[in-house]
Design a protein around this motif. Structure first.
Motif, PDB file in Angstrom:
ATOM      1  N   LEU A 248     -48.040  15.616  96.902  1.00 53.91           N
ATOM      2  CA  LEU A 248     -46.938  16.570  96.857  1.00 53.91           C
ATOM      3  C   LEU A 248     -46.363  16.765  95.458  1.00 53.91           C
ATOM      4  O   LEU A 248     -45.502  17.606  95.244  1.00 53.91           O
ATOM      5  N   LEU A 249     -46.866  15.988  94.497  1.00 58.47           N
ATOM      6  CA  LEU A 249     -46.399  16.091  93.105  1.00 58.47           C
ATOM      7  C   LEU A 249     -44.877  16.063  93.028  1.00 58.47           C
ATOM      8  O   LEU A 249     -44.246  16.986  92.502  1.00 58.47           O
ATOM      9  N   PRO A 250     -44.260  15.002  93.555  1.00 65.84           N
ATOM     10  CA  PRO A 250     -42.789  14.939  93.476  1.00 65.84           C
ATOM     11  C   PRO A 250     -42.344  14.828  92.030  1.00 65.84           C
ATOM     12  O   PRO A 250     -43.081  14.308  91.186  1.00 65.84           O
ATOM     13  N   PRO A 251     -41.164  15.348  91.701  1.00 66.76           N
ATOM     14  CA  PRO A 251     -40.665  15.259  90.326  1.00 66.76           C
ATOM     15  C   PRO A 251     -40.587  13.812  89.854  1.00 66.76           C
ATOM     16  O   PRO A 251     -40.349  12.889  90.649  1.00 66.76           O
ATOM     17  N   CYS A 252     -40.805  13.615  88.566  1.00 66.81           N
ATOM     18  CA  CYS A 252     -40.733  12.278  87.992  1.00 66.81           C
ATOM     19  C   CYS A 252     -39.300  11.749  88.101  1.00 66.81           C
ATOM     20  O   CYS A 252     -38.329  12.511  88.099  1.00 66.81           O
ATOM     21  N   ASP A 253     -39.161  10.428  88.179  1.00 69.26           N
ATOM     22  CA  ASP A 253     -37.840   9.812  88.350  1.00 69.26           C
ATOM     23  C   ASP A 253     -36.855  10.219  87.261  1.00 69.26           C
ATOM     24  O   ASP A 253     -35.674  10.388  87.517  1.00 69.26           O
ATOM     25  N   ASN A 254     -37.363  10.386  86.033  1.00 64.07           N
ATOM     26  CA  ASN A 254     -36.438  10.694  84.938  1.00 64.07           C
ATOM     27  C   ASN A 254     -35.934  12.132  84.982  1.00 64.07           C
ATOM     28  O   ASN A 254     -35.147  12.545  84.139  1.00 64.07           O
ATOM     29  N   LYS A 255     -36.405  12.915  85.957  1.00 61.30           N
ATOM     30  CA  LYS A 255     -35.948  14.294  86.090  1.00 61.30           C
ATOM     31  C   LYS A 255     -35.028  14.477  87.291  1.00 61.30           C
ATOM     32  O   LYS A 255     -34.609  15.584  87.590  1.00 61.30           O
ATOM     33  N   THR A 256     -34.728  13.380  87.997  1.00 60.86           N
ATOM     34  CA  THR A 256     -34.008  13.523  89.255  1.00 60.86           C
ATOM     35  C   THR A 256     -32.545  13.120  89.204  1.00 60.86           C
ATOM     36  O   THR A 256     -31.842  13.274  90.198  1.00 60.86           O
ATOM     37  N   GLU A 257     -32.079  12.600  88.087  1.00 59.38           N
ATOM     38  CA  GLU A 257     -30.684  12.188  88.007  1.00 59.38           C
ATOM     39  C   GLU A 257     -30.009  12.769  86.776  1.00 59.38           C
ATOM     40  O   GLU A 257     -30.634  12.917  85.724  1.00 59.38           O
ATOM     41  N   PHE A 258     -28.736  13.098  86.934  1.00 55.76           N
ATOM     42  CA  PHE A 258     -27.958  13.561  85.787  1.00 55.76           C
ATOM     43  C   PHE A 258     -27.854  12.433  84.767  1.00 55.76           C
ATOM     44  O   PHE A 258     -27.808  11.247  85.122  1.00 55.76           O
ATOM     45  N   ASN A 259     -27.827  12.800  83.496  1.00 53.11           N
ATOM     46  CA  ASN A 259     -27.617  11.795  82.455  1.00 53.11           C
ATOM     47  C   ASN A 259     -26.691  12.372  81.391  1.00 53.11           C
ATOM     48  O   ASN A 259     -26.241  13.515  81.482  1.00 53.11           O
ATOM     49  N   ASP A 260     -26.423  11.587  80.380  1.00 53.50           N
ATOM     50  CA  ASP A 260     -25.455  11.995  79.362  1.00 53.50           C
ATOM     51  C   ASP A 260     -25.925  13.172  78.521  1.00 53.50           C
ATOM     52  O   ASP A 260     -25.140  13.773  77.794  1.00 53.50           O
ATOM     53  N   ASP A 261     -27.220  13.512  78.612  1.00 51.33           N
ATOM     54  CA  ASP A 261     -27.747  14.623  77.824  1.00 51.33           C
ATOM     55  C   ASP A 261     -27.580  15.965  78.521  1.00 51.33           C
ATOM     56  O   ASP A 261     -27.895  17.008  77.957  1.00 51.33           O
ATOM     57  N   ASP A 262     -27.102  15.961  79.763  1.00 51.04           N
ATOM     58  CA  ASP A 262     -26.998  17.188  80.543  1.00 51.04           C
ATOM     59  C   ASP A 262     -25.698  17.935  80.248  1.00 51.04           C
ATOM     60  O   ASP A 262     -24.888  18.199  81.139  1.00 51.04           O
ATOM     61  N   ASP A 263     -25.494  18.274  78.994  1.00 50.40           N
ATOM     62  CA  ASP A 263     -24.252  18.943  78.611  1.00 50.40           C
ATOM     63  C   ASP A 263     -24.092  20.289  79.306  1.00 50.40           C
ATOM     64  O   ASP A 263     -22.996  20.668  79.718  1.00 50.40           O
ATOM     65  N   GLU A 264     -25.219  21.016  79.448  1.00 48.36           N
ATOM     66  CA  GLU A 264     -25.137  22.364  80.000  1.00 48.36           C
ATOM     67  C   GLU A 264     -24.772  22.346  81.478  1.00 48.36           C
ATOM     68  O   GLU A 264     -24.302  23.336  82.019  1.00 48.36           O
ATOM     69  N   SER A 265     -24.983  21.224  82.162  1.00 43.89           N
ATOM     70  CA  SER A 265     -24.663  21.152  83.581  1.00 43.89           C
ATOM     71  C   SER A 265     -23.647  20.062  83.872  1.00 43.89           C
ATOM     72  O   SER A 265     -23.514  19.615  85.011  1.00 43.89           O
ATOM     73  N   GLY A 266     -22.915  19.648  82.849  1.00 39.63           N
ATOM     74  CA  GLY A 266     -21.935  18.581  83.034  1.00 39.63           C
ATOM     75  C   GLY A 266     -20.902  18.900  84.082  1.00 39.63           C
ATOM     76  O   GLY A 266     -20.484  18.024  84.859  1.00 39.63           O
ATOM     77  N   TYR A 267     -20.448  20.158  84.142  1.00 36.79           N
ATOM     78  CA  TYR A 267     -19.406  20.510  85.107  1.00 36.79           C
ATOM     79  C   TYR A 267     -19.940  20.418  86.532  1.00 36.79           C
ATOM     80  O   TYR A 267     -19.188  20.154  87.482  1.00 36.79           O
ATOM     81  N   ILE A 268     -21.264  20.635  86.697  1.00 38.17           N
ATOM     82  CA  ILE A 268     -21.860  20.534  88.032  1.00 38.17           C
ATOM     83  C   ILE A 268     -21.768  19.096  88.529  1.00 38.17           C
ATOM     84  O   ILE A 268     -21.338  18.831  89.653  1.00 38.17           O
ATOM     85  N   ARG A 269     -22.175  18.166  87.683  1.00 44.37           N
ATOM     86  CA  ARG A 269     -22.107  16.758  88.059  1.00 44.37           C
ATOM     87  C   ARG A 269     -20.650  16.355  88.329  1.00 44.37           C
ATOM     88  O   ARG A 269     -20.364  15.651  89.311  1.00 44.37           O
ATOM     89  N   GLU A 270     -19.737  16.818  87.487  1.00 42.41           N
ATOM     90  CA  GLU A 270     -18.321  16.474  87.645  1.00 42.41           C
ATOM     91  C   GLU A 270     -17.798  16.966  88.992  1.00 42.41           C
ATOM     92  O   GLU A 270     -17.068  16.245  89.696  1.00 42.41           O
ATOM     93  N   TRP A 271     -18.175  18.191  89.375  1.00 42.57           N
ATOM     94  CA  TRP A 271     -17.726  18.744  90.657  1.00 42.57           C
ATOM     95  C   TRP A 271     -18.346  17.985  91.824  1.00 42.57           C
ATOM     96  O   TRP A 271     -17.669  17.624  92.799  1.00 42.57           O
ATOM     97  N   LEU A 272     -19.651  17.724  91.743  1.00 44.04           N
ATOM     98  CA  LEU A 272     -20.322  17.010  92.825  1.00 44.04           C
ATOM     99  C   LEU A 272     -19.764  15.599  93.005  1.00 44.04           C
ATOM    100  O   LEU A 272     -19.654  15.100  94.131  1.00 44.04           O
ATOM    101  N   ASP A 273     -19.437  14.960  91.904  1.00 47.60           N
ATOM    102  CA  ASP A 273     -18.888  13.596  91.976  1.00 47.60           C
ATOM    103  C   ASP A 273     -17.598  13.529  92.789  1.00 47.60           C
ATOM    104  O   ASP A 273     -17.242  12.468  93.314  1.00 47.60           O
TER     105      ASP A 273
END
Length: 472
Positions: A248-273
């Protein structure tokens, strides 16, 4: 040829982001095994790809060919996401004109390629590669059920499958030997027919599929035998040649979690949290689907009426202009839902959103990429197929009891606000939907299982080595 030799594999996907990314994902997986990859596409599409991990850069060569200019396509339209479905045939005309550039590349690149993995659209590629002594594999990014529904390659090429009108696709094909209800709704197949109207490229999608399947050395399918065993075995019977599931070619683990480099989507993580676990409905309908104003309005009212928290991703079709989708939403909608919902226009890190513990369900167009990503995270599906293979996927997923399909009129595809709102609540919070939510969570064992999927890759590499060695 000795086993375990480093293979040089050329990747040549169709010009759609939903095809480019799985091709690149498989490229990265094969590169991790030590194989050399040449990934071929157009400049704008190469730029859209995720950054290749630094430890694999020396093994993956990104090769760009300028897309030939053709009538009815502007210079920046290099992908299916850049154009309305009505212009798809013109994109295929331009794609077919890449043949000469690809031939020159294959003749001159060193080391000489051992394999070229290609997509359904490049039906002309197997004969070209054969003349150069390069093995070919059609990499199928659709489910085995969809491919079985299409039928034997000979029928696809000749048109002798007995299906001449839309209604013929609303019944189970005669070559399916087991009990099934997997077929299109009339409104779904008519959208597909409309997309092929005119057939300006001179070669229909059916013929492209048929020739791509008939003339390759090997068929690779992005699926798991455990998920759709009867359909996979039927495909093997229909094709009468080696068919290899690549997992099924699942996404690699390092692509599945927000990290400190996700500046462009930081507000998304903040809202979901801030949301409760499994409470949020994620809504996204892929990179190509465009809803009508009535459909957008009804979907908005349904989300509002459901009283569930939601994160809705709206695609902004480039040919309609900025802000076009927001303008189609009901008056005052954004203001009314701002305390529990977000409407985001543009790209989002979908896998990271689906992986967040706040997300419980996914209202999806049923594209195979999105299905794999969602079930890999155990999210219950709310099925809203729009085009292409999505109707067939929806029937399979409903049958597997991992999702609920939005009720729609069979002929015109219309739906009601009340039915969608009720279905959302059933999928997300009602006792009646608990078993389906549980089934979806169980799918993580299959869709998100890296070890199991790695075994598929090991088998794939072995097949590539053995077949190449036996041919040359």
């Amino acid at each position: 040829m000795e086993k375990n030799k480093v293979l040089h594999i050329v990747m040549f996907p169709w010009l759609a982001i939903g095809h480019l990314r799985p091709f690149l994902l498989l490229s990265e997986i094969l590169a991790q095994k030590g194989h050399k990859i040449s990934f071929v596409s157009t400049p704008r599409n190469i730029q859209r790809l995720p950054k290749i991990p630094s430890n694999l850069v020396h093994l993956i060569d990104l090769v760009t060919f300028a897309l030939p200019q053709v009538e009815n396509l502007s210079p920046h339209e290099e992908s299916s996401m850049d154009i309305p479905n009505s212009k798809a045939q013109f994109l295929k005309i331009a794609f077919d004109l890449l043949k000469s550039d690809l031939l020159t590349f294959l003749e001159n690149t060193r080391p000489k390629p051992d394999w070229i993995l290609y997509d359904y659209a490049s039906y002309w590629l197997p004969s070209l590669a054969s003349e150069l002594g390069i093995s070919t594999a059609y990499l199928c990014l659709f489910s085995a059920a969809f491919m079985a529904f299409l039928g034997p390659p000979s029928f696809l090429i000749s048109g002798e499958d007995g299906r001449s009108k839309g209604e013929d696709y609303t019944v189970v094909p005669k070559w399916v030997p087991f009990q099934s209800d997997v077929a299109y709704r009339l409104h779904e197949i008519m959208k597909n027919v409309d997309g092929e109207s005119g057939n300006e490229s001179g070669t229909s999608d059916s013929v492209r599929f048929g020739l791509s399947l008939a003339e390759c050395d090997l068929v690779l399918i992005r699926t798991s035998i455990e998920f759709e065993p009867e359909w996979f075995h039927l495909v093997c019977e229909l094709y009468k040649k080696p068919v290899v599931p690549v997992g099924l070619l699942p996404p690699c683990d390092n692509k599945t979690e927000f990290n400190d480099d996700d500046d462009e989507s930081g507000y998304i993580r903040e809202w979901l949290d801030k949301q409760k676990v499994s409470s949020v409905v994620y809504v996204a309908l892929g990179s190509e689907a465009v809803l009508s104003q009535e459909e957008l309005s009804k979907l908005a009212h349904a989300l509002e009426r459901s009283e569930l928290p939601f994160f809705w991703v709206l695609r902004e079709p480039p040919w309609l202009g900025n802000g076009s989708q927001l303008q189609l939403l009901p008056d005052g909608f954004i203001e009314r839902i701002k305390s529990r919902g977000i409407v985001h226009v543009g790209w989002v890190p979908q896998v990271k959103i689906l992986s967040h513990s706040a997300v419980g369900g996914f209202l999806t167009h049923c594209g195979w990429n999105s299905v794999i990503e969602a079930l890999g995270c155990g999210r219950v599906l709310i099925l809203f197929p729009v085009m292409n293979d999505q109707g067939i996927n929806a029937r399979i997923l409903k049958g597997k009891k991992v999702g609920f399909e939005i009720p729609r009129d069979e002929k015109d595809g219309t739906f009601t606000v009340e039915s969608v709102a009720d279905l959302l609540r059933m999928a997300m919070v009602s006792q009646e939907g608990e078993s389906v939510r549980s089934n979806a969570k169980e799918m993580m064992r299959l869709f998100g299982n890296g070890i199991r999927n790695d075994k598929y890759i090991e088998n794939l590499v072995s097949q590539l080595e053995n077949i190449r060695a036996s041919h040359f």
